[in-house]
Design an enzyme around this catalytic site. Structure first.
Site, PDB file in Angstrom:
ATOM      1  N   ASN A   9       0.863  -1.181   0.000  1.00 59.92           N
ATOM      2  CA  ASN A   9       0.000   0.000   0.000  1.00 59.92           C
ATOM      3  C   ASN A   9       0.898   1.229   0.000  1.00 59.92           C
ATOM      4  O   ASN A   9       1.509   1.545   1.020  1.00 59.92           O
ATOM      5  CB  ASN A   9      -0.902  -0.021   1.246  1.00 59.92           C
ATOM      6  CG  ASN A   9      -1.717   1.254   1.399  1.00 59.92           C
ATOM      7  OD1 ASN A   9      -1.786   2.067   0.477  1.00 59.92           O
ATOM      8  ND2 ASN A   9      -2.332   1.431   2.559  1.00 59.92           N
ATOM      9  N   TRP A  10       0.964   1.870  -1.147  1.00 62.86           N
ATOM     10  CA  TRP A  10       1.866   3.018  -1.268  1.00 62.86           C
ATOM     11  C   TRP A  10       1.300   4.279  -0.621  1.00 62.86           C
ATOM     12  O   TRP A  10       1.982   5.295  -0.539  1.00 62.86           O
ATOM     13  CB  TRP A  10       2.196   3.271  -2.749  1.00 62.86           C
ATOM     14  CG  TRP A  10       3.238   2.340  -3.300  1.00 62.86           C
ATOM     15  CD1 TRP A  10       3.766   1.243  -2.677  1.00 62.86           C
ATOM     16  CD2 TRP A  10       3.898   2.434  -4.577  1.00 62.86           C
ATOM     17  NE1 TRP A  10       4.705   0.645  -3.481  1.00 62.86           N
ATOM     18  CE2 TRP A  10       4.806   1.354  -4.656  1.00 62.86           C
ATOM     19  CE3 TRP A  10       3.793   3.305  -5.657  1.00 62.86           C
ATOM     20  CZ2 TRP A  10       5.618   1.134  -5.775  1.00 62.86           C
ATOM     21  CZ3 TRP A  10       4.598   3.093  -6.776  1.00 62.86           C
ATOM     22  CH2 TRP A  10       5.506   2.015  -6.827  1.00 62.86           C
ATOM     23  N   LYS A  11       0.030   4.237  -0.223  1.00 65.29           N
ATOM     24  CA  LYS A  11      -0.604   5.417   0.391  1.00 65.29           C
ATOM     25  C   LYS A  11      -0.403   6.635  -0.538  1.00 65.29           C
ATOM     26  O   LYS A  11      -0.435   6.472  -1.756  1.00 65.29           O
ATOM     27  CB  LYS A  11      -0.060   5.628   1.807  1.00 65.29           C
ATOM     28  CG  LYS A  11      -0.152   4.341   2.643  1.00 65.29           C
ATOM     29  CD  LYS A  11       0.158   4.514   4.095  1.00 65.29           C
ATOM     30  CE  LYS A  11       0.041   3.168   4.795  1.00 65.29           C
ATOM     31  NZ  LYS A  11       0.207   3.257   6.255  1.00 65.29           N
ATOM     32  N   HIS A  90      -9.263   1.485   5.428  1.00 64.06           N
ATOM     33  CA  HIS A  90      -7.959   1.650   6.087  1.00 64.06           C
ATOM     34  C   HIS A  90      -8.123   2.590   7.284  1.00 64.06           C
ATOM     35  O   HIS A  90      -8.916   3.537   7.239  1.00 64.06           O
ATOM     36  CB  HIS A  90      -6.937   2.208   5.096  1.00 64.06           C
ATOM     37  CG  HIS A  90      -5.531   2.107   5.607  1.00 64.06           C
ATOM     38  ND1 HIS A  90      -5.035   2.981   6.542  1.00 64.06           N
ATOM     39  CD2 HIS A  90      -4.545   1.224   5.343  1.00 64.06           C
ATOM     40  CE1 HIS A  90      -3.783   2.634   6.825  1.00 64.06           C
ATOM     41  NE2 HIS A  90      -3.469   1.568   6.112  1.00 64.06           N
ATOM     42  N   GLU A  92      -6.398   4.924   8.312  1.00 64.83           N
ATOM     43  CA  GLU A  92      -6.128   6.325   8.018  1.00 64.83           C
ATOM     44  C   GLU A  92      -7.385   7.007   7.457  1.00 64.83           C
ATOM     45  O   GLU A  92      -7.636   8.181   7.720  1.00 64.83           O
ATOM     46  CB  GLU A  92      -4.928   6.435   7.070  1.00 64.83           C
ATOM     47  CG  GLU A  92      -3.629   6.096   7.811  1.00 64.83           C
ATOM     48  CD  GLU A  92      -2.531   5.511   6.951  1.00 64.83           C
ATOM     49  OE1 GLU A  92      -2.622   5.560   5.709  1.00 64.83           O
ATOM     50  OE2 GLU A  92      -1.565   4.982   7.544  1.00 64.83           O
ATOM     51  N   GLU A 160      -4.825  -4.575  10.913  1.00 63.60           N
ATOM     52  CA  GLU A 160      -3.769  -3.574  11.061  1.00 63.60           C
ATOM     53  C   GLU A 160      -3.967  -2.806  12.371  1.00 63.60           C
ATOM     54  O   GLU A 160      -4.763  -1.851  12.418  1.00 63.60           O
ATOM     55  CB  GLU A 160      -3.800  -2.582   9.893  1.00 63.60           C
ATOM     56  CG  GLU A 160      -3.539  -3.214   8.538  1.00 63.60           C
ATOM     57  CD  GLU A 160      -3.019  -2.207   7.533  1.00 63.60           C
ATOM     58  OE1 GLU A 160      -1.962  -2.459   6.962  1.00 63.60           O
ATOM     59  OE2 GLU A 160      -3.659  -1.152   7.353  1.00 63.60           O
ATOM     60  N   GLY A 166       3.373   2.305  10.707  1.00 64.43           N
ATOM     61  CA  GLY A 166       4.385   3.339  10.526  1.00 64.43           C
ATOM     62  C   GLY A 166       5.203   3.652  11.764  1.00 64.43           C
ATOM     63  O   GLY A 166       5.918   4.657  11.799  1.00 64.43           O
ATOM     64  N   SER A 206       4.011  -2.106  10.170  1.00 67.13           N
ATOM     65  CA  SER A 206       5.466  -2.195  10.341  1.00 67.13           C
ATOM     66  C   SER A 206       6.032  -3.559   9.940  1.00 67.13           C
ATOM     67  O   SER A 206       7.041  -4.002  10.500  1.00 67.13           O
ATOM     68  CB  SER A 206       5.871  -1.831  11.775  1.00 67.13           C
ATOM     69  OG  SER A 206       5.523  -0.495  12.062  1.00 67.13           O
ATOM     70  N   GLY A 227       3.071  -1.115   4.160  1.00 67.38           N
ATOM     71  CA  GLY A 227       3.140   0.296   3.791  1.00 67.38           C
ATOM     72  C   GLY A 227       4.542   0.698   3.412  1.00 67.38           C
ATOM     73  O   GLY A 227       5.006   0.501   2.286  1.00 67.38           O
ATOM     74  N   GLY A 228       5.275   1.258   4.349  1.00 68.95           N
ATOM     75  CA  GLY A 228       6.586   1.826   4.073  1.00 68.95           C
ATOM     76  C   GLY A 228       7.551   0.885   3.373  1.00 68.95           C
ATOM     77  O   GLY A 228       8.291   1.308   2.473  1.00 68.95           O
TER      78      GLY A 228
HETATM   79  P1  13P Z   1       3.461   0.390   7.495  1.00 70.23           P
HETATM   80  O1  13P Z   1       3.899  -0.921   6.890  1.00 70.23           O
HETATM   81  O2  13P Z   1       4.187   1.572   6.953  1.00 70.23           O
HETATM   82  O3  13P Z   1       3.428   0.313   8.983  1.00 70.23           O
HETATM   83  O4  13P Z   1       1.936   0.618   7.018  1.00 70.23           O
HETATM   84  C1  13P Z   1       1.039  -0.421   7.174  1.00 70.23           C
HETATM   85  C2  13P Z   1      -0.224  -0.033   6.492  1.00 70.23           C
HETATM   86  O5  13P Z   1      -0.937   0.826   6.938  1.00 70.23           O
HETATM   87  C3  13P Z   1      -0.539  -0.725   5.234  1.00 70.23           C
HETATM   88  O6  13P Z   1      -1.826  -0.452   4.820  1.00 70.23           O
END
Ligand code: 13P
Length: 247
Positions: A9-11, A90, A92, A160, A166, A206, A227-228
């Site tokens: 997920n590149w957000k 998500h 967020e 999640e 993150g 993470s 994510g990251g």
């Molecule tokens: P991180 O892997 O950066 O913690 O993000 C997880 C996430 O929210 C994937 O949707």
């Protein structure tokens, strides 16, 4: 019977130049035929990302097929651009856009109706975990966010924990096992044991090349939502390879 699924997920990260990362990711995915790999880039990059050799997904969709919703994208629009999956709910978006379980459920229905796999996200806050409410909170999110007639080919659930996203922090293996087992149980009550047994439940928060193998080895962890560590091939490929090794 549940193929491991690793989703990046590149957000709100990445530009056209970042699509160069997909080459290395696709090469690794092709060398790991036991697992499925997908990337969810910003919607503006979906069309350009198709043809990379890996599945491409959206990060959100509107529940309606069309209409006066300035700035929004329908599930059908994402499919036309080349999306095969769509993240919905998500944390967020639940936080920043105030999306409710009912909103998430409606988006999941729209994504499935358009022919995509809906990745329904759930997860507790740190305060909720500290209060001992994590399983109850996530169970309620499952009840409210997962469509009643969802089938395993069209539904993926992503657990999640909000406090792990993150932050570099991950739950203990025991806590991940407890939660994924509880999610499977809740899905069984909602969808029936046969359907629930086929739904892939991803862990997200993470995940990286160093911790992926241990997380993916947990019973009822059927993949990862990353994510990251999905933003570059160098960071993402070790997760793909760990998933292939775990099987
Ligand atoms: P991180 O892997 O950066 O913690 O993000 C997880 C996430 O929210 C994937 O949707």
């Amino acid at each position: 019977m549940r193929r491991t699924l690793i989703v990046g997920n590149w957000k709100m990260n990445g530009d056209r130049a970042a699509l160069a990362e997909l080459g290395g990711i696709a090469t690794a995915a092709a060398a790991c035929p036991a697992i499925d790999v997908a990337i969810c880039p910003p919607a503006t990059l979906i069309a350009a990302a198709t043809g990379s050799g890996i599945a491409i997904g959206g990060q959100d969709c509107h529940a309606a097929a069309r209409g006066a919703h300035t700035g929004c994208l329908s599930a059908g629009m994402l499919v036309e651009a080349g999306a095969a999956l769509c993240i919905v709910g998500h944390s967020e978006r639940r936080c920043d856009q105030h999306e409710t379980d009912a909103d998430v459920r409606a988006k999941a229905i729209a994504a499935m109706a358009a022919g995509m796999i809906a990745i329904v996200c759930v997860g507790e806050t740190e305060a909720e975990r500290d209060a001992g409410d994590a399983v109850a909170v996530v169970a309620a999110q499952i009840d409210g966010s997962v469509p009643d007639d969802a089938t395993p080919d069209a539904l993926v659930v992503a657990y999640e924990p909000v406090w792990a996203i993150g932050t570099g922090r991950v739950p203990s293996i025991a806590d991940v096992a407890e939660m994924h087992g509880a999610i499977r149980t809740r899905l069984s009550a909602k969808l029936g044991a046969a359907a629930a047994g086929g739904v892939r439940i991803l862990y997200g928060g993470s995940m990286n090349g160093a911790n992926a193998a241990a997380l993916l080895a947990v019973a009822d962890v059927d993949g990862g939502l990353v994510g990251g560590a999905s933003l570059t091939a160098a960071a993402f490929v070790p997760i793909i390879e760990a998933a292939q090794a775990v099987g």
